[in-house]
Motif scaffolding. Sequence first.
Motif, mmCIF file in Angstrom:
data_model
loop_
_atom_site.group_PDB
_atom_site.id
_atom_site.type_symbol
_atom_site.label_atom_id
_atom_site.label_comp_id
_atom_site.label_asym_id
_atom_site.label_seq_id
_atom_site.Cartn_x
_atom_site.Cartn_y
_atom_site.Cartn_z
ATOM 1 N N GLY A 139 -7.117 -59.240 -8.295
ATOM 2 C CA GLY A 139 -6.401 -58.670 -9.424
ATOM 3 C C GLY A 139 -5.444 -57.581 -9.005
ATOM 4 N N GLY A 140 -5.810 -56.845 -7.954
ATOM 5 C CA GLY A 140 -4.900 -55.849 -7.394
ATOM 6 C C GLY A 140 -4.889 -54.512 -8.098
ATOM 7 N N ALA A 141 -5.925 -54.199 -8.874
ATOM 8 C CA ALA A 141 -5.982 -52.905 -9.549
ATOM 9 C C ALA A 141 -6.637 -51.873 -8.634
ATOM 10 C CB ALA A 141 -6.776 -53.027 -10.848
ATOM 11 N N ILE A 142 -6.024 -50.709 -8.512
ATOM 12 C CA ILE A 142 -6.622 -49.626 -7.726
ATOM 13 C C ILE A 142 -6.637 -48.351 -8.564
ATOM 14 C CG2 ILE A 142 -5.996 -50.627 -5.507
ATOM 15 C CD1 ILE A 142 -3.701 -48.660 -5.328
ATOM 16 N N PRO A 143 -7.672 -47.526 -8.392
ATOM 17 C CA PRO A 143 -7.801 -46.316 -9.205
ATOM 18 C C PRO A 143 -6.871 -45.206 -8.744
ATOM 19 C CG PRO A 143 -9.574 -46.413 -7.614
ATOM 20 C CD PRO A 143 -8.809 -47.694 -7.474
ATOM 21 N N MET A 144 -6.638 -44.246 -9.628
ATOM 22 C CA MET A 144 -5.725 -43.150 -9.317
ATOM 23 C C MET A 144 -6.146 -42.365 -8.086
ATOM 24 S SD MET A 144 -4.457 -41.339 -12.836
ATOM 25 C CE MET A 144 -3.700 -40.044 -11.864
ATOM 26 N N CYS A 145 -7.443 -42.137 -7.933
ATOM 27 C CA CYS A 145 -7.898 -41.303 -6.820
ATOM 28 C C CYS A 145 -7.521 -41.905 -5.473
ATOM 29 C CB CYS A 145 -9.406 -41.074 -6.897
ATOM 30 S SG CYS A 145 -10.397 -42.573 -6.720
ATOM 31 N N MET A 146 -7.356 -43.231 -5.413
ATOM 32 C CA MET A 146 -7.020 -43.871 -4.140
ATOM 33 C C MET A 146 -5.607 -43.523 -3.698
ATOM 34 S SD MET A 146 -7.410 -47.876 -3.030
ATOM 35 C CE MET A 146 -7.022 -48.383 -1.349
ATOM 36 N N LEU A 147 -4.711 -43.295 -4.643
ATOM 37 C CA LEU A 147 -3.325 -42.993 -4.297
ATOM 38 C C LEU A 147 -3.244 -41.731 -3.452
ATOM 39 C CD1 LEU A 147 -1.565 -43.724 -7.719
ATOM 40 C CD2 LEU A 147 -1.920 -45.279 -5.777
ATOM 41 N N ASP A 148 -3.938 -40.683 -3.874
ATOM 42 C CA ASP A 148 -3.933 -39.431 -3.118
ATOM 43 C C ASP A 148 -4.835 -39.509 -1.891
ATOM 44 O OD1 ASP A 148 -2.161 -38.213 -4.860
ATOM 45 O OD2 ASP A 148 -3.748 -37.435 -6.150
ATOM 46 N N PHE A 185 -5.761 -41.958 -0.046
ATOM 47 C CA PHE A 185 -5.268 -42.786 1.044
ATOM 48 C C PHE A 185 -3.749 -42.721 1.194
ATOM 49 C CE2 PHE A 185 -9.460 -44.359 0.270
ATOM 50 C CZ PHE A 185 -9.921 -44.733 1.523
ATOM 51 N N SER A 186 -3.137 -41.730 0.549
ATOM 52 C CA SER A 186 -1.688 -41.495 0.675
ATOM 53 C C SER A 186 -0.896 -42.786 0.470
ATOM 54 C CB SER A 186 -1.362 -40.886 2.044
ATOM 55 O OG SER A 186 -2.042 -39.668 2.231
ATOM 56 N N ILE A 187 -1.157 -43.445 -0.652
ATOM 57 C CA ILE A 187 -0.444 -44.685 -0.979
ATOM 58 C C ILE A 187 0.896 -44.318 -1.623
ATOM 59 C CG2 ILE A 187 -0.521 -46.858 -2.247
ATOM 60 C CD1 ILE A 187 -2.707 -46.579 -0.117
ATOM 61 N N PRO A 188 2.024 -44.673 -1.019
ATOM 62 C CA PRO A 188 3.326 -44.312 -1.593
ATOM 63 C C PRO A 188 3.600 -45.056 -2.895
ATOM 64 C CG PRO A 188 3.616 -45.723 0.326
ATOM 65 C CD PRO A 188 2.155 -45.394 0.266
ATOM 66 N N SER A 189 4.357 -44.433 -3.754
ATOM 67 C CA SER A 189 4.588 -44.986 -5.095
ATOM 68 C C SER A 189 5.358 -46.303 -5.060
ATOM 69 C CB SER A 189 5.336 -43.967 -5.961
ATOM 70 O OG SER A 189 6.580 -43.629 -5.364
ATOM 71 N N HIS A 190 6.166 -46.530 -4.017
ATOM 72 C CA HIS A 190 6.965 -47.760 -4.000
ATOM 73 C C HIS A 190 6.109 -49.010 -3.782
ATOM 74 C CE1 HIS A 190 6.905 -46.922 0.416
ATOM 75 N NE2 HIS A 190 6.865 -48.238 0.494
ATOM 76 N N LEU A 191 4.834 -48.830 -3.411
ATOM 77 C CA LEU A 191 3.942 -49.985 -3.269
ATOM 78 C C LEU A 191 3.368 -50.431 -4.608
ATOM 79 C CD1 LEU A 191 1.840 -49.185 -0.072
ATOM 80 C CD2 LEU A 191 4.039 -50.324 -0.249
ATOM 81 N N ILE A 192 3.490 -49.598 -5.635
ATOM 82 C CA ILE A 192 2.903 -49.888 -6.940
ATOM 83 C C ILE A 192 3.856 -50.776 -7.744
ATOM 84 C CG2 ILE A 192 2.015 -48.905 -9.083
ATOM 85 C CD1 ILE A 192 1.492 -46.313 -7.506
ATOM 86 N N ALA A 218 -11.663 -49.850 1.336
ATOM 87 C CA ALA A 218 -10.942 -48.834 2.104
ATOM 88 C C ALA A 218 -11.823 -47.619 2.389
ATOM 89 C CB ALA A 218 -9.680 -48.416 1.346
ATOM 90 N N ARG A 219 -12.582 -47.215 1.396
ATOM 91 C CA ARG A 219 -13.431 -46.036 1.570
ATOM 92 C C ARG A 219 -14.533 -46.279 2.604
ATOM 93 N NH1 ARG A 219 -14.949 -41.514 -1.512
ATOM 94 N NH2 ARG A 219 -15.995 -40.145 -0.015
ATOM 95 N N SER A 220 -15.149 -47.458 2.564
ATOM 96 C CA SER A 220 -16.207 -47.746 3.525
ATOM 97 C C SER A 220 -15.648 -47.842 4.934
ATOM 98 C CB SER A 220 -16.941 -49.040 3.144
ATOM 99 O OG SER A 220 -16.083 -50.163 3.206
ATOM 100 N N GLY A 221 -14.443 -48.453 5.078
ATOM 101 C CA GLY A 221 -13.825 -48.535 6.393
ATOM 102 C C GLY A 221 -13.530 -47.175 6.970
ATOM 103 N N ARG A 222 -12.930 -46.316 6.166
ATOM 104 C CA ARG A 222 -12.621 -44.965 6.645
ATOM 105 C C ARG A 222 -13.900 -44.197 6.961
ATOM 106 N NH1 ARG A 222 -8.582 -41.029 3.402
ATOM 107 N NH2 ARG A 222 -7.068 -42.307 4.531
ATOM 108 N N ASP A 249 -1.907 -54.414 2.060
ATOM 109 C CA ASP A 249 -2.582 -54.650 3.336
ATOM 110 C C ASP A 249 -1.633 -54.465 4.510
ATOM 111 O OD1 ASP A 249 -4.544 -55.313 1.559
ATOM 112 O OD2 ASP A 249 -4.984 -57.279 2.410
ATOM 113 N N ASN A 250 -0.411 -54.958 4.374
ATOM 114 C CA ASN A 250 0.573 -54.815 5.448
ATOM 115 C C ASN A 250 0.880 -53.349 5.708
ATOM 116 O OD1 ASN A 250 2.618 -55.899 7.343
ATOM 117 N ND2 ASN A 250 4.059 -55.016 5.898
ATOM 118 N N PHE A 251 1.010 -52.560 4.644
ATOM 119 C CA PHE A 251 1.275 -51.129 4.796
ATOM 120 C C PHE A 251 0.131 -50.438 5.543
ATOM 121 C CE2 PHE A 251 0.302 -46.891 3.122
ATOM 122 C CZ PHE A 251 1.439 -46.190 3.521
ATOM 123 N N LEU A 252 -1.107 -50.737 5.157
ATOM 124 C CA LEU A 252 -2.257 -50.090 5.794
ATOM 125 C C LEU A 252 -2.397 -50.504 7.252
ATOM 126 C CD1 LEU A 252 -4.866 -50.381 2.886
ATOM 127 C CD2 LEU A 252 -3.618 -48.332 3.616
#
Length: 447
Positions: free
Chosen positions: A83-92, A94-101, A331-335, A139-142
């Motif tokens: 589905g591709g839904a991610i929570p807000m806390c993940m953005l900060d 894991f430093s996910i840039p806004s252009h990926l959303i 992502a959290r478990s990997g980190r 995934d490519n970004f990470l």
Amino acid sequence: MAAQTLNTLNQPLHSFRQTLKSKTFNPQTIRCRKTTSFTITATLRAAVIGGGPAGSSAAEALASGGIETFLFERSPEAAKPCGGAIPMCMLDEFSIPSHLIDRKVTQMKIISPSNLTVDFGKTLKPHEFISMVRREVLDNFLRRRAANHGATLIKALVTSIDLPLSEKSPYIIHYIANNAHNSLAVDVIIGADGANSKVAKSIDAGSYTCAIAFQERIKLPDDKMQYYENLAEMYIGNDVSPDFYAWVFPKCDHVAVGTGTISSKQNIKHLQCAIKNRVKPKIEGGEIIKVEAHPIPEHPRPVRVRGRVALVGDAAGYVTKCSGEGIYFAARSGRMCGEGVVRASENGRRMIGEGDLRREYLRKWDDEFFATFKFLDVLQRVFYGSNAGLEALVELCGKEYVQRMTFESYLYKKLAKGNPVEDVKMAAATVGSLIRSNILGREMLMH
């Protein structure tokens, strides 16, 4: 020479250089042929198998902490159906840039078996939203970020893993890259290779129940796509899934329409037809641009750490009941696992063991997330499995208190603190909804 080769392989901290017929091969691999020379360096080596959010986050943490890191991904161009839904806390976090959303969802609708519709975004604050991403983009970004921190990316199919001959001897990973068979010796392995994990099989980690997710990406006409501008829909009912839910999630220029099930995998295509029928007026005229299917674990594996091998993400079974959410937890478990290896090894200067992985990774994970997974498991047992229970769930979702608690827990990945008085009211409302929905369920069956 054979004795020299064996002794070198048994070194706990090592890197290899192979020369054959005056040709120097890639120092990250060793060919399964006669060797002539080795170079030994005192640095812990780690392999991460699987380049999704779990594997990439693990590789980034390892490489950033001084560990010589190799990240294996079989198909970098592929995308897991999600589905591709991610929570807000993940953005900060894991430093996910806004252009990926692709989309910022601020409205959600939950539609019951009887088509009772509840707007499920009334308590969102002005700055709050659910991010929708495409897995191939995220995934490519990470993966690229892990490489930028020093991880070596290897596009290859891992075929088998040889277990250590002694407590401190290496694991040998056999893989195929560019149609050639190669091997790599490492000290630590993190398995992030999904529900059908080869790493899990290699350490006899046990099996678990898997659901199957089926999804079609549908490019809609502009007017219909506008309806899903910032809206996501969840459909529940035995017609679309006997034990899960179906969804319509907006992406950049299309919607993802899919469903999942545990108990009715053989009927997954019929369930997919059912969700498309329920949303037919909203997607009519759309063009299917991609069809995807994938297994999704339903509970953690019996074994998640064995020896110097740890499992993370789907390989470990970190997907929540009810929501089927897995990206953040992967992502959290990997980190968490990667950082645990760094701490235990003192930035790659010492060998680690199973006790280190249990202490620095597994115990910390369970302390933080066990309660969340258990709560959602209980919630699914109460409401899922019958249309009557699902009607009750949708009715409860209309209550503002339930929505606030749900979104606070989802967006920030912490169980929200409730109000004791409201909790009692919610319990009473739950009982009332179940009673009424059982009556409704009987009426639906009669008609």
